[in-house]
Design a protein around this motif. Structure first.
Motif, PDB file in Angstrom:
ATOM      1  N   LYS A  50     -47.179 -11.573  96.531  1.00  0.00           N
ATOM      2  CA  LYS A  50     -48.264 -11.203  95.609  1.00  0.00           C
ATOM      3  C   LYS A  50     -49.567 -11.906  96.000  1.00  0.00           C
ATOM      4  O   LYS A  50     -50.638 -11.291  95.995  1.00  0.00           O
ATOM      5  N   ASN A  54     -52.912  -9.909  96.962  1.00  0.00           N
ATOM      6  CA  ASN A  54     -54.148 -10.206  96.228  1.00  0.00           C
ATOM      7  C   ASN A  54     -55.268 -10.628  97.170  1.00  0.00           C
ATOM      8  O   ASN A  54     -56.398 -10.162  97.053  1.00  0.00           O
ATOM      9  N   ASP A  66     -58.830  -8.589  89.225  1.00  0.00           N
ATOM     10  CA  ASP A  66     -57.451  -9.080  89.164  1.00  0.00           C
ATOM     11  C   ASP A  66     -56.584  -8.110  88.366  1.00  0.00           C
ATOM     12  O   ASP A  66     -55.438  -7.857  88.730  1.00  0.00           O
ATOM     13  N   GLU A  67     -57.142  -7.580  87.293  1.00  0.00           N
ATOM     14  CA  GLU A  67     -56.389  -6.642  86.447  1.00  0.00           C
ATOM     15  C   GLU A  67     -56.031  -5.368  87.213  1.00  0.00           C
ATOM     16  O   GLU A  67     -54.901  -4.890  87.137  1.00  0.00           O
ATOM     17  N   GLU A  68     -56.992  -4.835  87.974  1.00  0.00           N
ATOM     18  CA  GLU A  68     -56.711  -3.631  88.769  1.00  0.00           C
ATOM     19  C   GLU A  68     -55.594  -3.894  89.779  1.00  0.00           C
ATOM     20  O   GLU A  68     -54.687  -3.071  89.936  1.00  0.00           O
ATOM     21  N   SER A  70     -53.261  -6.229  89.623  1.00  0.00           N
ATOM     22  CA  SER A  70     -52.002  -6.451  88.896  1.00  0.00           C
ATOM     23  C   SER A  70     -51.392  -5.155  88.384  1.00  0.00           C
ATOM     24  O   SER A  70     -50.176  -5.063  88.221  1.00  0.00           O
ATOM     25  N   ASN A  71     -52.228  -4.155  88.132  1.00  0.00           N
ATOM     26  CA  ASN A  71     -51.742  -2.895  87.583  1.00  0.00           C
ATOM     27  C   ASN A  71     -51.371  -1.858  88.637  1.00  0.00           C
ATOM     28  O   ASN A  71     -51.013  -0.728  88.289  1.00  0.00           O
ATOM     29  N   ILE A  72     -51.427  -2.221  89.915  1.00  0.00           N
ATOM     30  CA  ILE A  72     -51.009  -1.283  90.956  1.00  0.00           C
ATOM     31  C   ILE A  72     -49.516  -1.021  90.778  1.00  0.00           C
ATOM     32  O   ILE A  72     -48.719  -1.950  90.619  1.00  0.00           O
ATOM     33  N   SER A  73     -49.142   0.247  90.817  1.00  0.00           N
ATOM     34  CA  SER A  73     -47.751   0.646  90.646  1.00  0.00           C
ATOM     35  C   SER A  73     -46.887   0.119  91.786  1.00  0.00           C
ATOM     36  O   SER A  73     -47.323   0.052  92.941  1.00  0.00           O
ATOM     37  N   LYS A 112     -39.808  -4.317  87.721  1.00  0.00           N
ATOM     38  CA  LYS A 112     -40.999  -5.054  87.295  1.00  0.00           C
ATOM     39  C   LYS A 112     -41.810  -5.473  88.490  1.00  0.00           C
ATOM     40  O   LYS A 112     -41.288  -5.580  89.595  1.00  0.00           O
ATOM     41  N   ALA A 113     -43.106  -5.688  88.272  1.00  0.00           N
ATOM     42  CA  ALA A 113     -44.035  -6.017  89.349  1.00  0.00           C
ATOM     43  C   ALA A 113     -43.842  -7.445  89.813  1.00  0.00           C
ATOM     44  O   ALA A 113     -43.478  -8.316  89.032  1.00  0.00           O
ATOM     45  N   GLU A 115     -44.719 -11.206  90.694  1.00  0.00           N
ATOM     46  CA  GLU A 115     -45.651 -12.128  90.037  1.00  0.00           C
ATOM     47  C   GLU A 115     -46.346 -12.997  91.019  1.00  0.00           C
ATOM     48  O   GLU A 115     -45.949 -13.297  92.051  1.00  0.00           O
TER      49      GLU A 115
END
Length: 115
Positions: A50, A54, A66-68, A70-73, A112-113, A115
């Motif tokens: 991760k 990032n 960061d939100e975009e 983190s929200n990548i499928s 789950k993604a 971390e």
């Protein structure tokens, strides 16, 4: 500038999830982001993966949040990691690439993604 400036990494465009993303390779001072200990626990490997994703996405897409990121499928994680390995010239048979793929598949099967 010295002739070493010719050794700087070049951006490469990849089509991921139907969009073109221009990725920039990491530099020597960012080498630690490529360090993923294959003997480390799976959770530590996921965290290292991760951090790598990032860093490359932040370097490459200056307005990415960061939100975009983190929200990548999860469906896009393997193509992103493969693109990252390609820009750093890691071969398909490279153990690091195989290990990263295994970590992503494991996480996908857990649903789950990383971390």
């Amino acid at each position: 500038m010295s002739k070493l400036s010719q050794l700087q990494g070049k951006e490469t465009v990849f089509k991921i999830g139907g969009i073109d993303i221009e990725l920039k390779p990491l530099r020597v001072d960012e080498l630690e982001f490529l360090s993923i200990d294959e003997k480390a626990p799976l959770e530590d490997q996921m965290k290292a993966s991760k951090r790598l994703i990032n860093k490359v996405l932040k370097n490459s897409i200056s307005d990415a949040t960061d939100e975009e990121i983190s929200n990548i499928s999860l469906e896009h994680m393997q193509p992103i990691m493969e693109a990252i390995m390609k820009i750093h010239k890691f071969a398909e048979g490279d153990k690091r690439l195989s290990k990263i793929k295994d970590v992503i598949k494991s996480k996908q099967s857990q649903g789950k993604a990383p971390e």
